[in-house]
Scaffold this motif. Structure first.
Motif, PDB file in Angstrom:
ATOM      1  N   PRO A  35      28.962  24.431 -29.659  1.00 13.55           N
ATOM      2  CA  PRO A  35      27.889  25.365 -29.300  1.00 13.55           C
ATOM      3  C   PRO A  35      26.499  24.718 -29.178  1.00 13.55           C
ATOM      4  N   ALA A  36      26.292  23.578 -29.788  1.00 17.11           N
ATOM      5  CA  ALA A  36      24.977  22.926 -29.721  1.00 17.11           C
ATOM      6  C   ALA A  36      24.682  22.341 -28.337  1.00 17.11           C
ATOM      7  N   ILE A  37      25.708  22.180 -27.530  1.00 16.84           N
ATOM      8  CA  ILE A  37      25.517  21.621 -26.187  1.00 16.84           C
ATOM      9  C   ILE A  37      25.024  22.735 -25.266  1.00 16.84           C
ATOM     10  N   PRO A  38      23.928  22.503 -24.533  1.00 19.01           N
ATOM     11  CA  PRO A  38      23.441  23.533 -23.605  1.00 19.01           C
ATOM     12  C   PRO A  38      24.540  23.953 -22.617  1.00 19.01           C
ATOM     13  N   ALA A  39      24.566  25.225 -22.280  1.00 17.20           N
ATOM     14  CA  ALA A  39      25.619  25.785 -21.431  1.00 17.20           C
ATOM     15  C   ALA A  39      25.747  25.047 -20.095  1.00 17.20           C
ATOM     16  N   GLY A  40      24.620  24.663 -19.506  1.00 16.18           N
ATOM     17  CA  GLY A  40      24.665  23.946 -18.227  1.00 16.18           C
ATOM     18  C   GLY A  40      25.380  22.611 -18.346  1.00 16.18           C
ATOM     19  N   ASP A  51      37.649  18.264 -11.969  1.00 15.68           N
ATOM     20  CA  ASP A  51      37.571  17.328 -10.854  1.00 15.68           C
ATOM     21  C   ASP A  51      38.466  16.112 -11.108  1.00 15.68           C
ATOM     22  N   TYR A  52      38.340  15.544 -12.272  1.00 20.45           N
ATOM     23  CA  TYR A  52      39.114  14.371 -12.674  1.00 20.45           C
ATOM     24  C   TYR A  52      40.618  14.653 -12.589  1.00 20.45           C
ATOM     25  N   LEU A  53      40.996  15.888 -12.894  1.00 22.91           N
ATOM     26  CA  LEU A  53      42.409  16.279 -12.880  1.00 22.91           C
ATOM     27  C   LEU A  53      42.872  16.759 -11.498  1.00 22.91           C
ATOM     28  N   GLY A  54      41.983  16.661 -10.500  1.00 27.02           N
ATOM     29  CA  GLY A  54      42.348  17.081  -9.152  1.00 27.02           C
ATOM     30  C   GLY A  54      42.283  18.582  -8.947  1.00 27.02           C
ATOM     31  N   GLU A  55      41.564  19.266  -9.801  1.00 29.43           N
ATOM     32  CA  GLU A  55      41.449  20.734  -9.748  1.00 29.43           C
ATOM     33  C   GLU A  55      40.066  21.128  -9.196  1.00 29.43           C
ATOM     34  N   GLU A  56      39.809  20.697  -7.952  1.00 28.79           N
ATOM     35  CA  GLU A  56      38.492  20.908  -7.354  1.00 28.79           C
ATOM     36  C   GLU A  56      38.104  22.378  -7.262  1.00 28.79           C
ATOM     37  N   VAL A  57      39.084  23.242  -6.959  1.00 27.69           N
ATOM     38  CA  VAL A  57      38.777  24.671  -6.804  1.00 27.69           C
ATOM     39  C   VAL A  57      38.197  25.247  -8.098  1.00 27.69           C
ATOM     40  N   GLN A  58      38.722  24.812  -9.251  1.00 34.47           N
ATOM     41  CA  GLN A  58      38.186  25.278 -10.532  1.00 34.47           C
ATOM     42  C   GLN A  58      36.851  24.601 -10.864  1.00 34.47           C
ATOM     43  N   ALA A  59      36.654  23.385 -10.378  1.00 35.04           N
ATOM     44  CA  ALA A  59      35.432  22.637 -10.674  1.00 35.04           C
ATOM     45  C   ALA A  59      34.200  23.209  -9.968  1.00 35.04           C
ATOM     46  N   ILE A  60      34.371  23.641  -8.735  1.00 35.97           N
ATOM     47  CA  ILE A  60      33.236  24.033  -7.885  1.00 35.97           C
ATOM     48  C   ILE A  60      32.338  25.102  -8.520  1.00 35.97           C
ATOM     49  N   PRO A  61      32.882  26.237  -8.992  1.00 36.75           N
ATOM     50  CA  PRO A  61      31.967  27.234  -9.579  1.00 36.75           C
ATOM     51  C   PRO A  61      31.271  26.724 -10.843  1.00 36.75           C
ATOM     52  N   LEU A  62      31.935  25.838 -11.578  1.00 36.01           N
ATOM     53  CA  LEU A  62      31.311  25.280 -12.785  1.00 36.01           C
ATOM     54  C   LEU A  62      30.168  24.332 -12.429  1.00 36.01           C
ATOM     55  N   TYR A  63      30.341  23.535 -11.379  1.00 34.76           N
ATOM     56  CA  TYR A  63      29.221  22.690 -10.926  1.00 34.76           C
ATOM     57  C   TYR A  63      28.033  23.565 -10.523  1.00 34.76           C
ATOM     58  N   LEU A  67      24.322  23.484 -12.128  1.00 39.94           N
ATOM     59  CA  LEU A  67      23.117  23.251 -11.323  1.00 39.94           C
ATOM     60  C   LEU A  67      22.145  24.418 -11.423  1.00 39.94           C
ATOM     61  N   ASP A  68      22.661  25.629 -11.479  1.00 39.41           N
ATOM     62  CA  ASP A  68      21.812  26.816 -11.570  1.00 39.41           C
ATOM     63  C   ASP A  68      21.197  27.006 -12.956  1.00 39.41           C
ATOM     64  N   SER A  69      21.751  26.318 -13.957  1.00 34.83           N
ATOM     65  CA  SER A  69      21.299  26.515 -15.342  1.00 34.83           C
ATOM     66  C   SER A  69      19.864  26.037 -15.570  1.00 34.83           C
ATOM     67  N   GLY A  70      19.431  25.059 -14.803  1.00 38.87           N
ATOM     68  CA  GLY A  70      18.095  24.496 -15.006  1.00 38.87           C
ATOM     69  C   GLY A  70      17.980  23.613 -16.239  1.00 38.87           C
ATOM     70  N   THR A  71      19.091  23.325 -16.905  1.00 38.34           N
ATOM     71  CA  THR A  71      19.031  22.518 -18.130  1.00 38.34           C
ATOM     72  C   THR A  71      19.479  21.074 -17.931  1.00 38.34           C
ATOM     73  N   LEU A  72      19.991  20.744 -16.740  1.00 40.73           N
ATOM     74  CA  LEU A  72      20.452  19.375 -16.510  1.00 40.73           C
ATOM     75  C   LEU A  72      19.270  18.434 -16.285  1.00 40.73           C
ATOM     76  N   SER A  73      19.400  17.227 -16.793  1.00 39.24           N
ATOM     77  CA  SER A  73      18.405  16.193 -16.499  1.00 39.24           C
ATOM     78  C   SER A  73      18.498  15.855 -15.018  1.00 39.24           C
ATOM     79  N   ARG A  74      17.517  15.138 -14.514  1.00 40.53           N
ATOM     80  CA  ARG A  74      17.539  14.759 -13.097  1.00 40.53           C
ATOM     81  C   ARG A  74      18.798  13.960 -12.779  1.00 40.53           C
ATOM     82  N   GLU A  79      24.307  13.766 -10.362  1.00 44.94           N
ATOM     83  CA  GLU A  79      25.758  13.622 -10.535  1.00 44.94           C
ATOM     84  C   GLU A  79      26.468  14.916 -10.156  1.00 44.94           C
ATOM     85  N   ALA A  80      25.936  16.046 -10.614  1.00 49.25           N
ATOM     86  CA  ALA A  80      26.560  17.342 -10.316  1.00 49.25           C
ATOM     87  C   ALA A  80      26.540  17.638  -8.819  1.00 49.25           C
TER      88      ALA A  80
END
Length: 166
Positions: A35-40, A51-63, A67-74, A79-80
């Motif tokens: 829980p200490a890790i920011p949601a983004g 993505d690593y497991l070849g599950e791009e369809v599941q990865a896309i909404p999470l990326y 990106l929409d979270s505003g908490t990722l570093s530059r 990378e995202a």
């Protein structure tokens, strides 16, 4: 035990991921996404695992969530964007991939990486000339002696597009 602590644990997870099965990776990452890790950031890491497991369809909404979270570093935003673009390309959405890849700024350290994926997306979209131009423009700064001529030739590519045979 701030961000550096959990980021190091995540980095260690990725360094040791090769050769492990999907169930083990999911379990390990589940434990690390405390829980200490920011949601983004959590969304980004989970997307990366899909993505690593070849599950791009599941990865896309999470990326997109990351990106929409505003908490990722530059750096993580870049990378995202690249990983989102790659996933979109892999599921047959090269135009959406190009849009995501164009989010990486020219002054970003990962700009050339993004341009490589952009060239692939443009090629998949049937824009071979633009793909080659993008690839050559990204390559030119690394050339020892002929960067200038390669840049000029790349620039000329858009002026003389061959007819499409599709």
């Amino acid at each position: 035990m701030g961000m550096d602590y959990w980021q190091q644990r995540i980095d260690d997870f990725w360094e040791s991921a090769q050769g492990k099965d999907a169930a083990a990776l999911r379990a390990e990452l589940g434990i690390l996404l405390e829980p200490a890790i920011p949601a983004g950031h959590a969304a980004f890491e989970l997307a990366s695992l899909h993505d690593y497991l070849g599950e791009e369809v599941q990865a896309i909404p999470l990326y997109k969530t990351a990106l929409d979270s505003g908490t990722l570093s530059r750096a993580k935003r870049s990378e995202a964007s690249i990983q989102l673009g790659s996933s979109l390309r892999n599921i047959g959405e090269p135009a959406l991939a190009a849009k995501a890849l164009n989010e990486v700024d020219p002054d970003d350290p990962l700009y050339a990486d993004a341009q490589a994926f952009l060239a692939l997306a443009l090629f998949d979209a049937g824009e071979e000339s633009a793909a080659l131009k993008t690839a050559l423009a990204a390559l030119a700064p690394t050339l020892q002696q002929y960067a200038g001529p390669v840049r000029r030739y790349a620039q000329e590519l858009e002026d003389c597009r061959p007819p499409k045979n599709r």
